[in-house]
Design a protein around this motif. Sequence first.
Motif, PDB file in Angstrom:
ATOM      1  N   LYS A  44       0.874  -1.181   0.000  1.00 38.49           N
ATOM      2  CA  LYS A  44       0.000   0.000   0.000  1.00 38.49           C
ATOM      3  C   LYS A  44       0.906   1.224   0.000  1.00 38.49           C
ATOM      4  O   LYS A  44       1.835   1.298   0.800  1.00 38.49           O
ATOM      5  CB  LYS A  44      -0.783   0.004   1.320  1.00 38.49           C
ATOM      6  CG  LYS A  44      -2.204  -0.333   1.189  1.00 38.49           C
ATOM      7  CD  LYS A  44      -2.942   0.155   2.446  1.00 38.49           C
ATOM      8  CE  LYS A  44      -4.307  -0.478   2.500  1.00 38.49           C
ATOM      9  NZ  LYS A  44      -4.745  -0.836   3.818  1.00 38.49           N
ATOM     10  N   ALA A  45       0.618   2.163  -0.863  1.00 40.79           N
ATOM     11  CA  ALA A  45       1.447   3.370  -0.899  1.00 40.79           C
ATOM     12  C   ALA A  45       1.247   4.152   0.393  1.00 40.79           C
ATOM     13  O   ALA A  45       0.133   4.326   0.849  1.00 40.79           O
ATOM     14  CB  ALA A  45       1.065   4.230  -2.097  1.00 40.79           C
ATOM     15  N   ASP A  46       2.324   4.589   0.974  1.00 35.09           N
ATOM     16  CA  ASP A  46       2.248   5.364   2.211  1.00 35.09           C
ATOM     17  C   ASP A  46       2.743   6.769   1.916  1.00 35.09           C
ATOM     18  O   ASP A  46       3.929   6.968   1.686  1.00 35.09           O
ATOM     19  CB  ASP A  46       3.127   4.698   3.281  1.00 35.09           C
ATOM     20  CG  ASP A  46       3.036   5.395   4.632  1.00 35.09           C
ATOM     21  OD1 ASP A  46       2.545   6.536   4.696  1.00 35.09           O
ATOM     22  OD2 ASP A  46       3.465   4.786   5.623  1.00 35.09           O
ATOM     23  N   PRO A  47       1.857   7.745   1.909  1.00 32.53           N
ATOM     24  CA  PRO A  47       2.306   9.086   1.528  1.00 32.53           C
ATOM     25  C   PRO A  47       3.147   9.759   2.603  1.00 32.53           C
ATOM     26  O   PRO A  47       3.826  10.742   2.334  1.00 32.53           O
ATOM     27  CB  PRO A  47       0.993   9.853   1.329  1.00 32.53           C
ATOM     28  CG  PRO A  47      -0.015   9.105   2.108  1.00 32.53           C
ATOM     29  CD  PRO A  47       0.418   7.679   2.158  1.00 32.53           C
ATOM     30  N   ILE A  48       3.127   9.220   3.815  1.00 36.54           N
ATOM     31  CA  ILE A  48       3.927   9.852   4.873  1.00 36.54           C
ATOM     32  C   ILE A  48       5.350   9.305   4.860  1.00 36.54           C
ATOM     33  O   ILE A  48       6.319  10.053   4.765  1.00 36.54           O
ATOM     34  CB  ILE A  48       3.284   9.638   6.252  1.00 36.54           C
ATOM     35  CG1 ILE A  48       1.915  10.322   6.281  1.00 36.54           C
ATOM     36  CG2 ILE A  48       4.176  10.182   7.354  1.00 36.54           C
ATOM     37  CD1 ILE A  48       1.211  10.243   7.612  1.00 36.54           C
TER      38      ILE A  48
END
Lengths: 402, 443
Positions: free
Chosen positions: B145-149
Amino acid sequence: MQLNASTRRASAIKAGSRRVQVKVSARFSNWREQAERSAPSTSSYGSSSKSSSGVEPKKILMMGGTRFIGLYLARDLIAQGHDVTLFTRGKKKVAYEIPEDTPSSFAEYSRKIKHIQGDRMDFPEVERKLAREGFQVVYDINGREAVEVEPVLKGTKSTLEQYIYCSSAGVYLKNDMMPHREEDAVDPKSRHKGKLDTEELLRKSGVNFTSIRPVYIYGPLNYNPVEEWFFHRLKAGRPIPVPGSGQQVTQLGHVKDLSTAFVKVLGNKKAARQVYNISGERFVTFDGIAKACAKAMGVPEPELIHYNAKEFDFGKDKAFPMRDQHFFASVDKAMADLDWTPEFGLVDGLRDSYKKDFGRGTFRKEPNFKCDDMIIEAKKGSSFSAPKAAAASAPISRSSWR
Amino acid sequence: MQSSMRARVAGGARRAVGPASRRLTVSVMNSNVLIANTKGGGHAFIGLYLAKELLKKGHKVTILNDGDADKLTKKNPYAKYHELERQGVTIAWGDPAKPSTYPRGNFDVVYDNNGKDLASCQPLIDHFKHKVDHYVFVSSAGAYKADPIEPMHVEGDARKSTAGHVEVEAYLEKARMPYTVFQPLYIYGPNTAKDCEQWFVDRIIRDRPVLLPAPGIQLTSLTHVEDVASMLATVPGNRAAIGQMYNVCSDRCITFTGIAKAIGKALGKDPEIILYSPEKVGTGKSGKAEGFPFRTVHFFASADKAKRELGWKPKHDFQKDVQGLVNDYKANGRDKKEVDFSIDDKILAALGKSVPKSSSSSSSSSSFSRVSSSSSAAKAEELPRSRSSFSPRRDLKIKRTVLPPNWRDSLDEAEPASAKPASGRSATTGRSSSVPKDWRSAL
């Protein structure tokens, strides 16, 4: 020290005959401190993982030690049983209580910490004051230029075993390939040229040195407004202006993890003449820092405003606390060589900083929203009413936060 | 045969052959390895290089390749399989979903470099369930899952629950297979079946602008296929890897602009980089951009676990490899091939920028040549009719572009060098000789 002997004996007895009931002796006068230190206690200086280094106690000189990194490092070293002397001008009290302290740990610290008063920029004075002190290890926390190191080297020449220098990851040359690794090219034109020169001098001098390159350091009592900058805006309910796309990737390292790394360098043969990047294990985007700070404070996610920094002239003011570029370094080498692991994740670390510092109402710099307001106005026009927009360019008084 | 039996008894332990002087202590125990290889895509050449790596280590290798031998062996990487055969690799052509097509043999280690979801992986898993020492699934880091943080992917991070690969991993876990899962990111290198950095070279070598999804500083991992193969090849005999997942990537990532600059440097050109927003021009959203080879978000991972536990180290560095990649591109004649820049042109037009007269480095002859890239030709169908910014020919809804990209050159000799902005219908003043009157018959 004595307690170690008794536990060794106790365990030897235990190994021999299982019927013997082993009781650890309570005869020694300092067993309370020892127990405090080895049991997980309220003060972080009591954690057992730190007091088991197995390095014999050294006579340590710390250049600096009363501002930020040194506060934690000196306490860690004393908890390890070392003899620590701070070399400062004396402008700040040598030992003052910090949020990490418990009354007993602080009492011990202030009793044991030593001090040499002096100005490190006065080189003959430095050499004179250090001579015949017999320092074995030097932690140079506040050195900036190479010339500052020479008198320290000279003054400790006969007894010096290790020189540990606090450099900076800012020395790395900007590169499209990331992260920065210790072997990467350095930038001779960087703002941190003095650190580079110092590393070079240490290399040439032949001394057993180790240089530590932190990235962005944060934690309670941070004097560089890294997390503080975000906390001010979150507290004021203001939107957070982030330059560019907010996708720039950087890295924050908790000061306590940095201190642990410094301690692990001591007496470590693998660290001889090596350079180590020290920071958090994960990397974070600019947008991410804002969100993580909000999480740490327990406030809702802030509004982020992205702007093109080139369209503004902020004068001398800094519109954002970090360099507008990717800036992160790999800490693999330190993790492998020093057997060190950062304990704080980003949100946990920011929470720690908030709980013990900003959240208690303490901070170093008053907020300056001048640049923020310029950006907000440009982006949203006069229709936007920022909270407390009436006092747009004046710094917000403390009473208005509560 | 004997060696594989001994290998099984010894629990799959292997030792490389020592130097001749230590003949007394040498016992070559190699694994019998089966690689189920895919028929296309970015992972296709992993099988080739993995086989080579395993051979080097002294293992016996069989490749079961999915697909039609006649069709696939015409292109790389399959065209290179004959080299493997010469070195003793058994190449079988079948279907990993059909156990009846599996090659015979007692395999110690099976690599599934084919399936992407449970339907395609399950037959292989079920067939070898109690028969192998080690089962390797080549998954994908795209399942994270892409984690923008905190954008870097680390083993153990959240996965996309809907990803096909994740289903397979869960199945392996449930079936209690002695599995290892590898998660590669983007892979580059010779003989690939899927372009990686070539997309950049296509444009820079023809002096076309490089259109990058804004902000252009997205970081992506590019790993050389030899490094991927060397990590995967550490598995046979390595029981510590059982039950583990590893990211397969270089320990460095690079920005999009960095790729463009590195390739520009290798070509001796200064690339023109234009940043655009796929959402705004309508060519993509949520991490994808039509016509762009990479995800438009940060996509890089940590290789620490593999380094620590498998004793693996990447040998390649993209910035060091780029000159070789560019040379290969030219040696394969790709600089002379036609490239479909229709999506680039569409984007440029949407940005209000002039569409360049595409200058392929070879002077294109007046005869037609079908444009090589078929993927973007298919997409041309989706172009909305209302966009008047396209060339008039597109309004006629031709399914495949048959004009040479520089067809405008032939229109009007007096036409100024800077093309008119394509927002209005540019008057096509009559035909010139390079566009034959019967061009429609070539459709």
